[in-house]
Design an enzyme around this catalytic site. Structure first.
Site, mmCIF file in Angstrom:
data_model
loop_
_atom_site.group_PDB
_atom_site.id
_atom_site.type_symbol
_atom_site.label_atom_id
_atom_site.label_comp_id
_atom_site.label_asym_id
_atom_site.label_seq_id
_atom_site.Cartn_x
_atom_site.Cartn_y
_atom_site.Cartn_z
ATOM 1 C CG ASN A 8 -60.883 1.987 28.828
ATOM 2 O OD1 ASN A 8 -61.285 3.404 28.161
ATOM 3 N ND2 ASN A 8 -60.509 1.934 30.303
ATOM 4 C CG ASP A 9 -57.401 -1.415 27.535
ATOM 5 O OD1 ASP A 9 -57.988 -2.437 27.983
ATOM 6 O OD2 ASP A 9 -56.936 -0.467 28.164
ATOM 7 C CG ASP A 49 -43.628 -7.972 30.963
ATOM 8 O OD1 ASP A 49 -42.857 -9.199 30.493
ATOM 9 O OD2 ASP A 49 -43.133 -7.663 31.777
ATOM 10 C CG ASP A 52 -63.745 5.767 34.410
ATOM 11 O OD1 ASP A 52 -64.914 6.355 34.813
ATOM 12 O OD2 ASP A 52 -62.621 6.382 34.184
ATOM 13 N N GLY A 53 -65.141 1.407 35.307
ATOM 14 C CA GLY A 53 -65.460 0.003 35.011
ATOM 15 C C GLY A 53 -66.847 -0.158 34.957
#
Length: 299
Positions: free
Chosen positions: A135-136, A164, A68-69
């Site tokens: 994605n994000d 965090d 996926d990356g």
């Protein structure tokens, strides 16, 4: 699709040479031109290398060899000029990639027959030119302390986060870091984005789902720890105290090739359910009879 020029994007270290040879032989036999970016020429030395600019301008479609990356990287490469991207799975538990290397030649036949559908994907675009994430976008702490960020949506103050990390995800990315942090899974058909804190300590502690026309503004507070910026898991710089990141959702920014959309959706649901199991995929595989392992959707 009208493929004439096929672009290859390959994983930086996975052994993909056999798939490259299959594609190269197929391209030669069907009069297709195959190109790769100069930065990856050493990985595929027998393929014509072009600059990043030529790659983006010339390809009619992209084949991604990896997980996926790698697929996300391929989609970002052509975000300014979206063309269809097909993922060949040389990774692990992929959600975007569809085709196993053993089925590559059949997949190429389907491509040439134009026997496929296009799955549109939105992306998050930041104010910094050229920055996009399918994605994000993640604001994570660097060193000690907590990420302290104020959230503004369309000019209206929503509150602040002390956590965090802070994840802003698309529907595609909702099954990734957002999901691991307790955020909701958003249907790919929903034009939305979600802001989810990781290990919240104060302020907003729950995910916030926003609409397609909302502009998100994240302002790093003076008392925040140093903040690192990641786009689709790739480092993209830092935000200093009083720094600001703005982002909005851009629809139809990516085109993913689906050869069997129904089967892929079913496998993705199985893969998603595996993420909640207390076993690693390889450990779970040991529980499946040998004769059924080749059919396991998470291999």
């Amino acid at each position: 699709m009208g493929i004439g020029n096929v672009g290859l994007v390959v994983h930086p270290s996975k052994p993909v040479q056999a798939s490259v040879r299959t594609i190269a032989d197929y391209a030669k036999g069907h009069g297709l031109r195959m190109v790769v970016r100069e930065s990856q020429a050493a990985r595929v030395p027998d393929v014509e290398a072009v600059s990043d600019e030529e790659f983006t301008a010339q390809v009619d479609g992209v084949i991604s060899l990896g997980g996926d990356g790698t697929m996300l990287g391929a989609m970002r490469l052509v975000v300014a000029r979206p063309v269809p991207v097909l993922g060949i799975n040389h990774g692990n538990l992929g959600f975007l990639v569809e085709v196993q290397p053993s089925h590559l030649e059949d997949a190429l036949d389907q491509l040439l027959r134009e026997d496929f559908t296009i799955e549109p994907h939105s992306c998050l675009v930041t104010a910094e030119p050229g920055n996009a994430a399918f994605n994000d976008i993640v604001l994570s702490r660097l060193g000690r302390g907590a990420v302290s960020v104020d959230l503004t949506v369309n000019g209206q103050q929503f509150g602040y986060y002390k956590c965090d990390a802070l994840v802003v995800a698309t529907p595609t990315g909702s099954t990734a870091y957002n999901y691991a942090a307790g955020g909701p899974v958003i249907s790919p058909s929903a034009p939305a984005m979600v802001v989810t804190p990781v290990a919240p300590m104060a302020g907003v502690s729950r995910p916030v789902v926003l609409g397609p026309n909302d502009e998100v503004r994240l302002h790093v507070a003076e008392d925040s720890a140093a903040v690192g910026l990641e786009l689709d898991g790739t480092e993209a710089g830092r935000l200093a105290p009083d720094g600001v990141l703005t982002a909005y959702l851009r629809p139809d920014a990516g085109k993913v090739v689906r050869l069997s959309a129904g089967k892929h959706a079913s496998r993705s649901r199985v893969k998603l359910s595996l993420l909640d199991l207390p076993l690693r995929p390889d450990q779970l595989l040991e529980l499946i009879p040998e004769q059924l392992r080749q059919r396991a959707p998470f291999e």
